[in-house]
Design a protein around this motif. Structure first.
Motif, PDB file in Angstrom:
ATOM      1  N   PRO A  19       0.817  -1.224   0.000  1.00 10.53           N
ATOM      2  CA  PRO A  19       0.000   0.000   0.000  1.00 10.53           C
ATOM      3  C   PRO A  19       0.850   1.273   0.000  1.00 10.53           C
ATOM      4  O   PRO A  19       0.783   2.099   0.912  1.00 10.53           O
ATOM      5  CB  PRO A  19      -0.798  -0.146   1.297  1.00 10.53           C
ATOM      6  N   LEU A  20       1.648   1.470  -1.033  1.00 12.72           N
ATOM      7  CA  LEU A  20       2.595   2.582  -1.066  1.00 12.72           C
ATOM      8  C   LEU A  20       1.899   3.940  -1.161  1.00 12.72           C
ATOM      9  O   LEU A  20       2.309   4.905  -0.509  1.00 12.72           O
ATOM     10  CB  LEU A  20       3.586   2.397  -2.209  1.00 12.72           C
ATOM     11  N   ARG A  21       0.855   4.035  -1.970  1.00 13.78           N
ATOM     12  CA  ARG A  21       0.141   5.311  -2.104  1.00 13.78           C
ATOM     13  C   ARG A  21      -0.501   5.697  -0.770  1.00 13.78           C
ATOM     14  O   ARG A  21      -0.409   6.841  -0.330  1.00 13.78           O
ATOM     15  CB  ARG A  21      -0.902   5.236  -3.198  1.00 13.78           C
ATOM     16  N   ALA A  22      -1.152   4.748  -0.126  1.00 14.06           N
ATOM     17  CA  ALA A  22      -1.765   5.020   1.178  1.00 14.06           C
ATOM     18  C   ALA A  22      -0.695   5.383   2.203  1.00 14.06           C
ATOM     19  O   ALA A  22      -0.893   6.274   3.034  1.00 14.06           O
ATOM     20  CB  ALA A  22      -2.580   3.818   1.657  1.00 14.06           C
ATOM     21  N   LEU A  28       2.432  12.001   4.777  1.00 19.58           N
ATOM     22  CA  LEU A  28       2.227  13.434   4.567  1.00 19.58           C
ATOM     23  C   LEU A  28       1.246  14.018   5.580  1.00 19.58           C
ATOM     24  O   LEU A  28       1.452  15.137   6.077  1.00 19.58           O
ATOM     25  CB  LEU A  28       1.746  13.697   3.140  1.00 19.58           C
ATOM     26  N   THR A  29       0.209  13.270   5.906  1.00 18.49           N
ATOM     27  CA  THR A  29      -0.769  13.740   6.893  1.00 18.49           C
ATOM     28  C   THR A  29      -0.121  13.877   8.270  1.00 18.49           C
ATOM     29  O   THR A  29      -0.297  14.896   8.953  1.00 18.49           O
ATOM     30  CB  THR A  29      -1.961  12.775   6.969  1.00 18.49           C
ATOM     31  N   LEU A  30       0.632  12.864   8.671  1.00 18.15           N
ATOM     32  CA  LEU A  30       1.302  12.929   9.972  1.00 18.15           C
ATOM     33  C   LEU A  30       2.384  14.005  10.000  1.00 18.15           C
ATOM     34  O   LEU A  30       2.555  14.697  11.008  1.00 18.15           O
ATOM     35  CB  LEU A  30       1.880  11.568  10.345  1.00 18.15           C
ATOM     36  N   LEU A 121      -1.120  11.260  19.274  1.00 24.00           N
ATOM     37  CA  LEU A 121      -0.182  11.463  20.374  1.00 24.00           C
ATOM     38  C   LEU A 121       1.257  11.548  19.874  1.00 24.00           C
ATOM     39  O   LEU A 121       2.044  12.368  20.349  1.00 24.00           O
ATOM     40  CB  LEU A 121      -0.326  10.353  21.416  1.00 24.00           C
ATOM     41  N   HIS A 122       1.599  10.706  18.921  1.00 24.61           N
ATOM     42  CA  HIS A 122       2.959  10.732  18.389  1.00 24.61           C
ATOM     43  C   HIS A 122       3.236  12.042  17.653  1.00 24.61           C
ATOM     44  O   HIS A 122       4.297  12.654  17.827  1.00 24.61           O
ATOM     45  CB  HIS A 122       3.205   9.536  17.469  1.00 24.61           C
ATOM     46  N   ALA A 123       2.289  12.477  16.831  1.00 18.86           N
ATOM     47  CA  ALA A 123       2.461  13.748  16.110  1.00 18.86           C
ATOM     48  C   ALA A 123       2.580  14.909  17.093  1.00 18.86           C
ATOM     49  O   ALA A 123       3.408  15.812  16.905  1.00 18.86           O
ATOM     50  CB  ALA A 123       1.310  13.969  15.141  1.00 18.86           C
ATOM     51  N   LEU A 124       1.779  14.885  18.151  1.00 13.73           N
ATOM     52  CA  LEU A 124       1.861  15.947  19.166  1.00 13.73           C
ATOM     53  C   LEU A 124       3.198  15.924  19.898  1.00 13.73           C
ATOM     54  O   LEU A 124       3.808  16.968  20.127  1.00 13.73           O
ATOM     55  CB  LEU A 124       0.712  15.817  20.161  1.00 13.73           C
ATOM     56  N   TYR A 125       3.662  14.746  20.263  1.00 12.37           N
ATOM     57  CA  TYR A 125       4.920  14.614  21.006  1.00 12.37           C
ATOM     58  C   TYR A 125       6.108  15.078  20.165  1.00 12.37           C
ATOM     59  O   TYR A 125       6.924  15.889  20.608  1.00 12.37           O
ATOM     60  CB  TYR A 125       5.100  13.167  21.458  1.00 12.37           C
ATOM     61  N   ILE A 149       9.754   6.519  10.065  1.00 10.20           N
ATOM     62  CA  ILE A 149       8.512   7.053   9.497  1.00 10.20           C
ATOM     63  C   ILE A 149       8.050   6.177   8.344  1.00 10.20           C
ATOM     64  O   ILE A 149       6.861   5.858   8.228  1.00 10.20           O
ATOM     65  CB  ILE A 149       8.701   8.515   9.044  1.00 10.20           C
ATOM     66  N   ALA A 150       8.977   5.764   7.492  1.00  9.13           N
ATOM     67  CA  ALA A 150       8.613   4.895   6.367  1.00  9.13           C
ATOM     68  C   ALA A 150       8.006   3.585   6.864  1.00  9.13           C
ATOM     69  O   ALA A 150       7.001   3.109   6.322  1.00  9.13           O
ATOM     70  CB  ALA A 150       9.835   4.626   5.491  1.00  9.13           C
ATOM     71  N   ALA A 151       8.591   3.005   7.903  1.00  9.33           N
ATOM     72  CA  ALA A 151       8.079   1.735   8.439  1.00  9.33           C
ATOM     73  C   ALA A 151       6.659   1.901   8.966  1.00  9.33           C
ATOM     74  O   ALA A 151       5.761   1.115   8.634  1.00  9.33           O
ATOM     75  CB  ALA A 151       8.999   1.232   9.551  1.00  9.33           C
ATOM     76  N   PHE A 152       6.452   2.923   9.793  1.00  7.73           N
ATOM     77  CA  PHE A 152       5.126   3.105  10.380  1.00  7.73           C
ATOM     78  C   PHE A 152       4.115   3.579   9.342  1.00  7.73           C
ATOM     79  O   PHE A 152       2.951   3.177   9.384  1.00  7.73           O
ATOM     80  CB  PHE A 152       5.190   4.050  11.579  1.00  7.73           C
ATOM     81  N   ALA A 153       4.544   4.416   8.404  1.00 10.89           N
ATOM     82  CA  ALA A 153       3.621   4.867   7.358  1.00 10.89           C
ATOM     83  C   ALA A 153       3.182   3.684   6.503  1.00 10.89           C
ATOM     84  O   ALA A 153       2.016   3.605   6.095  1.00 10.89           O
ATOM     85  CB  ALA A 153       4.270   5.946   6.497  1.00 10.89           C
TER      86      ALA A 153
END
Length: 193
Positions: A19-22, A28-30, A121-125, A149-153
């Motif tokens: 799911p590379l596009r997703a 980008l959203t995060l 929470l991660h984005a806020l931290y 980021i690549a792994a979690f995305a």
């Protein structure tokens, strides 16, 4: 009754590619949420955020145990996202395939809430850390951050995809393997770079 009214509609074919596009949309959203948080913290409460966070920037010990600990922590978080992917795929099953529909709906809602809360929470931290400490935080993150980021995305992209469509089991397995490999690389970079 004719045959058209008694047959169930055909389900779309399962997703058979990573799911590379997703994943890109998730990243980008995060990144956007993290940037907005960083700007807000920097403009409004940077000193308070530094007091609250109390980062020392001493670094981590450069040894295998540290790398293993970082990898284990990140892999547990990844495991939670992947478990949520499996759970929402259960929710895509046809009625009569197992768990009652109401229970599956609750399970999917709980997964959505957990994934959304974890991301927020991660984005806020991270955003607060960047806003509070500026380039010092970015210097710490530059080596390993993009890989993690690549792994979690990728895993979160799988989750978003699994919420919309059936995902082939091999895609889930491949996504998990790639994400784990990226986390291993990220742990090494965070420890030794």
């Amino acid at each position: 009754m004719n045959a058209a009214t008694t047959t169930t509609p055909a389900l779309p074919a399962p997703i058979t590619t990573l799911p590379l596009r997703a994943a890109l949309h998730v990243a980008l959203t995060l990144a956007g949420a993290t940037l907005v948080t960083a700007i807000a913290v920097r403009l409004a409460v940077a000193a308070d955020a530094r007091d609250l966070l109390g980062f020392g920037f001493a670094g981590v010990p450069a040894d295998a145990g540290t790398a293993a600990g970082i990898f284990a922590t990140n892999t547990r978080v990844l495991g939670g996202v992947l478990a949520a992917c499996v759970a929402v795929q259960l929710g895509r099953r046809q009625p009569g395939d197992g768990l009652p529909g109401a229970l599956l709906s609750v399970l999917v809602t709980v997964c959505d809430a957990a994934v959304l809360l974890g991301c927020a929470l991660h984005a806020l931290y991270v955003g607060a850390a960047i806003g509070a400490y500026g380039t010092r935080t970015l210097e710490v993150l530059v080596a390993h951050g993009p890989v993690e980021i690549a792994a979690f995305a990728l895993a979160l992209g799988l989750y978003v995809t699994a919420r919309r469509r059936t995902v082939a089991v091999r895609v889930t397995v491949m996504t998990a393997l790639v994400a784990v490999a990226l986390l291993a690389l990220g742990a090494l970079l965070e420890t030794f770079a």
